[in-house]
Design a protein around this motif. Sequence first.
Motif, PDB file in Angstrom:
ATOM      1  N   ALA A  10     -27.881  -6.184  30.162  1.00  0.00           N
ATOM      2  CA  ALA A  10     -26.528  -6.474  29.653  1.00  0.00           C
ATOM      3  C   ALA A  10     -25.961  -5.259  28.916  1.00  0.00           C
ATOM      4  O   ALA A  10     -24.767  -4.938  29.056  1.00  0.00           O
ATOM      5  N   VAL A  11     -26.811  -4.570  28.159  1.00  0.00           N
ATOM      6  CA  VAL A  11     -26.372  -3.362  27.441  1.00  0.00           C
ATOM      7  C   VAL A  11     -25.991  -2.275  28.456  1.00  0.00           C
ATOM      8  O   VAL A  11     -24.980  -1.578  28.292  1.00  0.00           O
ATOM      9  N   GLN A  12     -26.778  -2.161  29.517  1.00  0.00           N
ATOM     10  CA  GLN A  12     -26.485  -1.170  30.568  1.00  0.00           C
ATOM     11  C   GLN A  12     -25.156  -1.486  31.251  1.00  0.00           C
ATOM     12  O   GLN A  12     -24.346  -0.585  31.499  1.00  0.00           O
ATOM     13  N   ASP A  13     -24.923  -2.779  31.531  1.00  0.00           N
ATOM     14  CA  ASP A  13     -23.638  -3.193  32.122  1.00  0.00           C
ATOM     15  C   ASP A  13     -22.484  -2.867  31.176  1.00  0.00           C
ATOM     16  O   ASP A  13     -21.401  -2.455  31.614  1.00  0.00           O
ATOM     17  N   ALA A  14     -22.715  -3.086  29.884  1.00  0.00           N
ATOM     18  CA  ALA A  14     -21.678  -2.784  28.881  1.00  0.00           C
ATOM     19  C   ALA A  14     -21.357  -1.290  28.895  1.00  0.00           C
ATOM     20  O   ALA A  14     -20.196  -0.882  28.771  1.00  0.00           O
ATOM     21  N   TRP A  15     -22.392  -0.467  29.063  1.00  0.00           N
ATOM     22  CA  TRP A  15     -22.186   0.986  29.127  1.00  0.00           C
ATOM     23  C   TRP A  15     -21.316   1.364  30.334  1.00  0.00           C
ATOM     24  O   TRP A  15     -20.388   2.168  30.219  1.00  0.00           O
ATOM     25  N   LEU A  16     -21.591   0.737  31.484  1.00  0.00           N
ATOM     26  CA  LEU A  16     -20.812   1.046  32.684  1.00  0.00           C
ATOM     27  C   LEU A  16     -19.349   0.642  32.501  1.00  0.00           C
ATOM     28  O   LEU A  16     -18.437   1.365  32.900  1.00  0.00           O
ATOM     29  N   LYS A  17     -19.129  -0.527  31.879  1.00  0.00           N
ATOM     30  CA  LYS A  17     -17.751  -0.996  31.645  1.00  0.00           C
ATOM     31  C   LYS A  17     -17.042  -0.097  30.627  1.00  0.00           C
ATOM     32  O   LYS A  17     -15.858   0.207  30.762  1.00  0.00           O
ATOM     33  N   TRP A  18     -17.777   0.308  29.598  1.00  0.00           N
ATOM     34  CA  TRP A  18     -17.231   1.210  28.574  1.00  0.00           C
ATOM     35  C   TRP A  18     -16.860   2.551  29.204  1.00  0.00           C
ATOM     36  O   TRP A  18     -15.810   3.111  28.927  1.00  0.00           O
ATOM     37  N   SER A  19     -17.710   3.059  30.093  1.00  0.00           N
ATOM     38  CA  SER A  19     -17.457   4.356  30.754  1.00  0.00           C
ATOM     39  C   SER A  19     -16.204   4.309  31.614  1.00  0.00           C
ATOM     40  O   SER A  19     -15.492   5.300  31.737  1.00  0.00           O
ATOM     41  N   ALA A  20     -15.962   3.125  32.201  1.00  0.00           N
ATOM     42  CA  ALA A  20     -14.821   2.997  33.114  1.00  0.00           C
ATOM     43  C   ALA A  20     -13.519   2.618  32.401  1.00  0.00           C
ATOM     44  O   ALA A  20     -12.443   2.663  32.994  1.00  0.00           O
ATOM     45  N   ALA A  21     -13.616   2.242  31.125  1.00  0.00           N
ATOM     46  CA  ALA A  21     -12.431   1.738  30.403  1.00  0.00           C
ATOM     47  C   ALA A  21     -11.524   2.873  29.930  1.00  0.00           C
ATOM     48  O   ALA A  21     -11.953   4.017  29.805  1.00  0.00           O
ATOM     49  N   ASP A  22     -10.269   2.515  29.665  1.00  0.00           N
ATOM     50  CA  ASP A  22      -9.331   3.467  29.048  1.00  0.00           C
ATOM     51  C   ASP A  22      -9.587   3.417  27.541  1.00  0.00           C
ATOM     52  O   ASP A  22      -9.015   2.603  26.823  1.00  0.00           O
ATOM     53  N   ARG A  23     -10.468   4.301  27.084  1.00  0.00           N
ATOM     54  CA  ARG A  23     -10.922   4.214  25.684  1.00  0.00           C
ATOM     55  C   ARG A  23      -9.860   4.647  24.681  1.00  0.00           C
ATOM     56  O   ARG A  23      -9.978   4.367  23.492  1.00  0.00           O
TER      57      ARG A  23
END
Length: 306
Positions: free
Chosen positions: A37-50
């Motif tokens: 779940a943490v790894q998935d969160a990282w992928l979503k964070w990487s793809a987001a408009d931060r």
Amino acid sequence: MTNLTDHPDQQVFHEHRRLLFSVAYRLLGSAADAEDAVQDAWLKWSAADRAQVADPKAYLTRIVSNVALERLRSTRHKRETYVGPWLPEPILTGGDASEAVTDAESVSMAMLVVLETLSPLERAVFVLKEVFDFSHAEIAEAVERSEAAVRQAAHRAREHVRARRPRFAADRSRQRQVTERFFAAATGGDVNALMELLSPDVTLWTDGGGKVRQALRPVVGATTVATWFAAIGTVAYQGVEPADMKAELVEINGGPGMVFSGPGRVIATVTFDFDTEGRITALHNVANPDKLRAVADGTTYAIGTQ
């Protein structure tokens, strides 16, 4: 070569990684699933408009909660068809867990077993509200529900947990002392000494998951449980002779526990639940090899809520 945490966005994620694991593990009761779940969160964070993210900590917690909630819903059937009692995947803990009693209690095997009886939404709301102190409004955003629905779920979950999980147990030094005495009595095969430490209606839950032979129903009563543990030093367990068996005291899920090992592998973990007098009221014995990987790896997890 650039360090993983050199980039500012990676650094922000890295700062909150422990917290994200702490949330995901309490929601899923599995170290492996929480890491995913943490790894998935990282992928979503990487793809987001931060650039649009005002509060990275809240944003990341929201992502990991959502990922965990989806996973919880999809694994529900698997747990319903599980062979014998289902117990969480134990983890080695240390340091901050001992200092913060509430952090330790919220990650105890006994509490995770209770959380397993909540609906996925109730579990997420309870963990975010009671453990991580999120507001109803923040949780509503995280789980994509109305604030009114979140308040209702929080109330139901709190009542449910309160009915099944008394808040007052023996103090931690007493728990450690009783565990040490239990350890000595079990490894020495002393039934009488074990009996003195157990509550009369003590319950032993064993999780072999159909992979190793374990009791498929709870073992109840001081005499039966004491006899079960006194046999450790005299009979082969999972093909390991007593002479080849190693037992050690460790901290598991924020409290004192025992790890049993044979040549080259971890065989089982045991954790304890205590009453106010310090007597053992429940034992959780995990022997399913699929659930012993985190302990076998020797990773010590921080499970703080900050």
